[in-house]
Design an enzyme around this catalytic site. Structure first.
Site, PDB file in Angstrom:
ATOM      1  N   THR A 125       0.810  -1.214   0.000  1.00 22.64           N
ATOM      2  CA  THR A 125       0.000   0.000   0.000  1.00 22.64           C
ATOM      3  C   THR A 125       0.844   1.265   0.000  1.00 22.64           C
ATOM      4  OG1 THR A 125      -1.430   1.319   1.466  1.00 22.64           O
ATOM      5  CG2 THR A 125      -0.114  -0.346   2.509  1.00 22.64           C
ATOM      6  N   TYR A 149      -1.401   0.364  10.267  1.00 29.39           N
ATOM      7  CA  TYR A 149      -1.653  -0.381   9.030  1.00 29.39           C
ATOM      8  C   TYR A 149      -0.427  -0.337   8.109  1.00 29.39           C
ATOM      9  CZ  TYR A 149      -3.534  -1.156   4.327  1.00 29.39           C
ATOM     10  OH  TYR A 149      -3.741  -1.593   3.037  1.00 29.39           O
TER      11      TYR A 149
END
Ligand code: UDP
Length: 338
Positions: A125, A149
């Site tokens: 990501t 995250y």
């Protein structure tokens, strides 16, 4: 790079019942491959698996993971998308995120080490970059994630690189920007529960007249709201086919941004949603959401150069239109026969 036929080739898709995973499976199938879904169904949906077999596998269980790999001994390629993704939840529950994402992937890599599966395509990501002043973001910048995250995803990137060096695991790390939109044929789309993403939340607000929350209008951007690089989920799925082919052609390691190179603000997205749906979106401005970054968009030249990857579906209006079609399709009010 031409997308040749996958010729009945089996490919394990971990997290294949999820939003991006199901689109990856459909694309693999449309190219003649067989997606084998490994999923624990904590976030994915059984009804999203339509293109091949599936195994109930929880990556946190190392033995169960190994057993599943033993069952599909001949498979060489693994696409790994299973992960906890909700950024603000990770800030409050880091243990859950490190267990699901990092420990889960360690078990996956250990299972791969002991079987035939020697190629991985990993769904990473743009959140691994953290707040970067220098946009568009190139893969070469120093990654400094600010969210839990992003930290878990970066830890996984490091693990994969170590397994590559020590055990000759070939890898392609795809750093997705913001996946959005839905299958143009309406089979699958975004169905998170709870839904935290901007586009489905704004569609819901448009359809129901509910008030949606905008998390901050005091960022240093064109209109004060956060800006993101929204890429159609079908384009992300296609990037995996390009990656399979690149590995077949000898690529042993790479980390590559998968985005469009254009950023839109929250208000720009809302304007497009009003245009596509014909409804007004009511909103209130709230405080910033934990873990959010002001402006992220990709430098896409490496994807183009190494994978021959170009977006086809990611025009913003098409993203919103396909997401809206899917919303209407699954919503009784717009589709009373369902
Ligand atoms: N956002 C918002 N309201 C929502 C959901 C998201 O204002 O209900 C904002 C969020 O703060 C971020 C952007 O929209 O700036 C994109 O958020 P999303 O959760 O879709 O993706 P993320 O970039 O966090 O992965």
């Amino acid at each position: 790079m031409r997308l040749k036929n996958l010729n009945g080739r089996p490919i394990i898709v971990v997290g294949g019942a999820g939003y991006i995973g199901s689109h990856v499976c459909k694309t693999i199938s449309s190219k003649g491959g067989i997606p084998i879904v490994f999923d624990n169904f904590s976030a994915g949906h059984e009804h999203s698996i339509k293109w091949g077999p599936n195994e109930l596998v929880d990556l946190r269980d190392s033995q169960a993971t190994l057993n599943a790999f033993e069952k599909y001994k001949s498979v060489e390629t693994v696409i790994h998308l299973a992960s906890s993704i909700e950024v603000s939840h990770g800030e409050n529950f880091p243990s859950e995120f490190y267990t699901n994402n990092v420990l889960g992937t360690l078990n996956l890599l250990n299972a791969m080490k002991n079987t035939n599966a020697k190629k991985i395509i990993f769904s990473s990501t743009c959140a691994t970059y953290g707040e970067i002043d220098d946009v568009p973001i190139m893969e070469t910048v120093t990654q400094n994630p600010s969210s839990v995250y992003g930290k878990t995803k970066l830890a996984i990137e490091h693990m994969i690189e170590s397994f590559h060096k020590a055990y000759s695991l070939d890898y392609i790390i795809l750093r997705y920007f913001n996946a959005a939109g839905a299958d143009p044929e309406g089979d699958i789309g975004e169905e998170h529960d709870p839904e935290t993403h901007l586009i489905p939340n704004a569609l819901e607000a448009a359809a129901n007249g509910k008030l949606m929350e905008i998390f901050g209008d005091d960022y240093d951007t064109i209109d004060g709201t956060c800006m993101r690089d929204y890429i159609h989920v079908n384009d992300i799925a296609a990037a995996h086919i390009n990656s399979i082919k690149a590995q077949e052609n000898g690529l042993v390691s790479a980390d590559i941004n998968i985005g469009t190179g254009t950023a839109y603000s929250v208000f720009q997205i809302i304007n497009m949603i009003e245009k596509v749906t014909g409804y007004n979106v009511k909103y209130k401005i709230c405080k910033r959401r934990a873990g959010d970054l002001s402006k992220l968009y990709a430098d896409t030249s490496k994807a183009e150069m190494i994978l021959g990857f170009k977006t086809k579906y990611s025009d913003l209006e098409n993203i919103i239109q396909t997401a809206w079609n899917f919303y209407k399709n699954k919503n009784e009010r717009f589709n009373p026969k369902k």
